[in-house]
Design an enzyme around this catalytic site. Sequence first.
Site: not given
Ligand code: 13P
Length: 254
Positions: A10-12, A93, A95, A164, A170, A210, A232
């Site tokens: 997931n590149w966000k 998600h 976020e 998640e 993160g 993470s 990430g």
């Molecule tokens: P990280 O791997 O950066 O912790 O993010 C996880 C995430 O939210 C994937 O959707």
Amino acid sequence: MDNRPFIVGNWKMNGLRASLSEARAMDRVVSRHPKVEVALAPPFTLIHPIRAAVDLIRVGAQDCHPEASGAHTGDISAPMVADAGGDFVIVGHSERREGHVESDGFVREKAEAARDAGLGVIVCCGESDKIRSEGKAEKFVIGQLDKGLPLTEGAAERLSVAYEPIWAIGTGKVPTVDEIGEMHQAIRGKLVKTYGEEAGSQVRILYGGSVNAENAAELLSAPEVGGALVGGASLSNESFGAIIMAAAAMEEAE
Ligand code: 13P
């Protein structure tokens, strides 16, 4: 039904066309490891360019609107994702739930719209550290799925659930293998209850939060973990390629 581990990046809100070389490099890693299924969810702007740049990696979106078209400035619909060459959508998600005040019911509508458009769906769930410290993590996550899982005809096909925990995203913190196993088993129970034994036992449950090259093998070995949703560490081939190889090594060892 695809039983391969499913590793999704997931590149966000990251990635410009300059990142296409990373996606190509990841595709070359995937070509050497056919026992792993790999997907990228770049920003909408890169769905089509990445689709054109890679052969084996699946490409999808990080969100979609429940309606197919209309007056929704700034939104993207599931048929648009499909038209751009995407074949799945991530919905719910944390976020998006937090930053865009999305309810479980809205997540369900999006998941059903994606399914109607012929896309695979990854429904995300996960608790905050406050909820976990109060001992309510499992109840909370199952509640999210109770209201958020798609229920339309054939909804369990091409469906994945990503657990998640918000406190692991993160932060470099990860649950123990036992904690992941317990939550994934509870999610499996919910999926079987919702879709029946056969369909519910085939939905892949991904862990996210993470995940990196160093911890991937351990996290993927937890009970009922069918893959990983990586933030990430999915941005460069150096780290994402290593995660793909860790998943492949586990499959090849079996
Ligand atoms: P990280 O791997 O950066 O912790 O993010 C996880 C995430 O939210 C994937 O959707």
